[in-house]
Motif scaffolding. Sequence first.
Motif, mmCIF file in Angstrom:
data_model
loop_
_atom_site.group_PDB
_atom_site.id
_atom_site.type_symbol
_atom_site.label_atom_id
_atom_site.label_comp_id
_atom_site.label_asym_id
_atom_site.label_seq_id
_atom_site.Cartn_x
_atom_site.Cartn_y
_atom_site.Cartn_z
ATOM 1 N N ALA A 13 -22.556 -25.949 82.513
ATOM 2 C CA ALA A 13 -22.869 -25.761 81.088
ATOM 3 C C ALA A 13 -23.834 -24.593 80.994
ATOM 4 N N ASP A 14 -23.379 -23.484 80.429
ATOM 5 C CA ASP A 14 -24.201 -22.274 80.384
ATOM 6 C C ASP A 14 -24.248 -21.740 78.955
ATOM 7 N N ILE A 15 -24.991 -20.665 78.765
ATOM 8 C CA ILE A 15 -25.140 -20.041 77.446
ATOM 9 C C ILE A 15 -25.063 -18.535 77.620
ATOM 10 N N VAL A 16 -24.719 -17.849 76.545
ATOM 11 C CA VAL A 16 -24.647 -16.391 76.596
ATOM 12 C C VAL A 16 -26.025 -15.773 76.399
ATOM 13 N N GLY A 17 -26.845 -16.344 75.509
ATOM 14 C CA GLY A 17 -28.213 -15.823 75.475
ATOM 15 C C GLY A 17 -28.942 -15.873 74.165
ATOM 16 N N SER A 18 -28.361 -15.323 73.092
ATOM 17 C CA SER A 18 -29.124 -15.189 71.855
ATOM 18 C C SER A 18 -29.021 -16.440 70.992
ATOM 19 N N PHE A 19 -30.106 -16.704 70.241
ATOM 20 C CA PHE A 19 -30.143 -17.825 69.302
ATOM 21 C C PHE A 19 -30.600 -17.322 67.933
ATOM 22 N N LEU A 20 -30.279 -18.098 66.904
ATOM 23 C CA LEU A 20 -30.686 -17.749 65.546
ATOM 24 C C LEU A 20 -32.198 -17.580 65.484
ATOM 25 N N VAL A 65 -32.207 -21.315 80.668
ATOM 26 C CA VAL A 65 -32.810 -20.987 79.374
ATOM 27 C C VAL A 65 -32.954 -19.475 79.244
ATOM 28 N N THR A 66 -32.906 -19.001 77.995
ATOM 29 C CA THR A 66 -33.199 -17.601 77.692
ATOM 30 C C THR A 66 -34.294 -17.555 76.639
ATOM 31 N N ASP A 67 -34.793 -16.366 76.356
ATOM 32 C CA ASP A 67 -35.789 -16.226 75.285
ATOM 33 C C ASP A 67 -35.122 -16.077 73.922
ATOM 34 N N GLY A 68 -33.797 -16.291 73.873
ATOM 35 C CA GLY A 68 -33.057 -16.193 72.614
ATOM 36 C C GLY A 68 -32.932 -14.777 72.092
ATOM 37 N N GLU A 69 -33.443 -13.801 72.882
ATOM 38 C CA GLU A 69 -33.518 -12.396 72.450
ATOM 39 C C GLU A 69 -34.362 -12.271 71.182
ATOM 40 N N GLY A 340 -23.327 -15.072 71.939
ATOM 41 C CA GLY A 340 -24.614 -15.507 71.441
ATOM 42 C C GLY A 340 -24.491 -15.931 69.982
ATOM 43 N N PHE A 341 -25.518 -16.613 69.505
ATOM 44 C CA PHE A 341 -25.511 -17.047 68.100
ATOM 45 C C PHE A 341 -26.101 -15.979 67.184
ATOM 46 N N ALA A 342 -26.739 -14.959 67.777
ATOM 47 C CA ALA A 342 -27.367 -13.911 66.958
ATOM 48 C C ALA A 342 -27.508 -12.646 67.801
ATOM 49 N N SER A 343 -26.405 -11.941 67.987
ATOM 50 C CA SER A 343 -26.456 -10.711 68.778
ATOM 51 C C SER A 343 -27.346 -9.663 68.131
ATOM 52 N N THR A 344 -27.525 -9.769 66.815
ATOM 53 C CA THR A 344 -28.527 -8.983 66.104
ATOM 54 C C THR A 344 -29.419 -9.952 65.352
ATOM 55 N N GLU A 345 -30.532 -9.458 64.843
ATOM 56 C CA GLU A 345 -31.495 -10.341 64.210
ATOM 57 C C GLU A 345 -30.950 -11.035 62.968
ATOM 58 N N GLU A 346 -29.876 -10.488 62.375
ATOM 59 C CA GLU A 346 -29.299 -11.110 61.185
ATOM 60 C C GLU A 346 -28.700 -12.490 61.498
ATOM 61 N N GLY A 347 -28.083 -12.629 62.652
ATOM 62 C CA GLY A 347 -27.522 -13.913 63.054
ATOM 63 C C GLY A 347 -26.155 -14.197 62.469
ATOM 64 N N ASN A 348 -25.488 -15.195 63.049
ATOM 65 C CA ASN A 348 -24.165 -15.598 62.581
ATOM 66 C C ASN A 348 -24.259 -16.633 61.466
ATOM 67 N N SER A 349 -23.107 -16.943 60.881
ATOM 68 C CA SER A 349 -23.058 -17.789 59.690
ATOM 69 C C SER A 349 -22.954 -19.272 60.058
ATOM 70 N N LEU A 350 -24.041 -19.811 60.552
ATOM 71 C CA LEU A 350 -24.143 -21.240 60.811
ATOM 72 C C LEU A 350 -25.618 -21.614 60.784
ATOM 73 N N THR A 351 -25.902 -22.902 60.693
ATOM 74 C CA THR A 351 -27.286 -23.359 60.602
ATOM 75 C C THR A 351 -27.859 -23.603 61.992
ATOM 76 N N PRO A 352 -29.194 -23.653 62.126
ATOM 77 C CA PRO A 352 -29.782 -24.001 63.425
ATOM 78 C C PRO A 352 -29.283 -25.345 63.943
ATOM 79 N N GLU A 353 -29.110 -26.318 63.047
ATOM 80 C CA GLU A 353 -28.624 -27.633 63.474
ATOM 81 C C GLU A 353 -27.224 -27.525 64.053
ATOM 82 N N GLN A 354 -26.363 -26.733 63.411
ATOM 83 C CA GLN A 354 -25.010 -26.535 63.932
ATOM 84 C C GLN A 354 -25.038 -25.810 65.271
ATOM 85 N N GLN A 355 -25.949 -24.868 65.408
ATOM 86 C CA GLN A 355 -26.114 -24.146 66.666
ATOM 87 C C GLN A 355 -26.399 -25.116 67.800
#
Length: 370
Positions: A13-20, A65-69, A340-355
Amino acid sequence: MTQTTTHRAPFRADIVGSFLRPATIKNARLAFAAGEIDASQLRKVEDDAIRASVEQQCACGLHVVTDGEFRRAWWHFDFFDGLQGVERYESEQGIQFNGVQTKAHSVRVVGKLGFGEHPMLEDFRYLKSISGNAVPKMTIPSPSVLHFRGGRNAIDSTVYPDLKEYFDDLAATWRDAIQAFYAAGCRYLQLDDTVWAYLCSDAQREEIRQRGDDPDQLAQIYADVLNKALEDKPDDLVIGLHVCRGNFRSTWISEGGYEPVAKVLFGTVNVDAFFLEYDNDRSGDFAPLRFVRPGHQQVVLGLVTTKNGELEHPELIQARINEAAQYVDINQICLSPQCGFASTEEGNSLTPEQQWDKVRLVTELAEKVW
């Protein structure tokens, strides 16, 4: 399938890196831009938000874990800013995604490339200091990204009259980066790369030809640059390559399966893991995975989309893992979100809970499958 979660990266179970980005960071950035707080105050806000994110990642069952960028506005430009010989500038227009365009920023090479004392080394050191029992992963753009978008026109011809010297320096800069992050304590490094996905797209390949380049020749050049950068990589450093089709406000740029580059990418590039987007029809089928070499090399399937908040059905994801296992040994397969969930600071169209629901789905499925 008796094997449980791997104790060595990449994890089942891994992650790409960025978070909202949380509101605290967005507000602090606005305050910093307005001169209301200084750089040290901004960094303190970032530190606190990163610590909270790391705790949440662990609570979701991740062993990485990552720093979420969180310190970046962009997944790539902020890293390029710290390199020697690279200059960011305001371009005439942003990068065109499917129906939306980014801010008008770009980079160009104005001097000899070098890694130097890059500020992101300190970013990693902080992540490592708070990672606890989890493995801290650093994410940086792949070297091909610095070349591809601008090509020859973004490289000062008086500095690099011969592109062979440029590509040699490009490889050397990333080789130095790899060694520097290793010296800072990094044992898991991810290179993010949109270019390989562009080389899979018929439309993008035609654009490449229109500007005078051969997409197949570029694929070989980028494979050679990556392998030169990976020379002398320490044995206990795991390096993954994430192939992304574009990720900005839940939109994308390229589409097409991996077949056009599979033989060169999977068959010759000496990374330890390939993070591959497989969340929709734009990604093609699993047949190109037949080129992944048997052995330690892992394929991290991005089957859980970060483009929207709708939670995937676990049985369907499990079925797709089994389908991929027809082409590559299931013990060489891992699972992650598609990007990632937010490759840029704007982020994708979902909530933190959904993330976080998506992350938990990945960890729970990995535990079940392996």
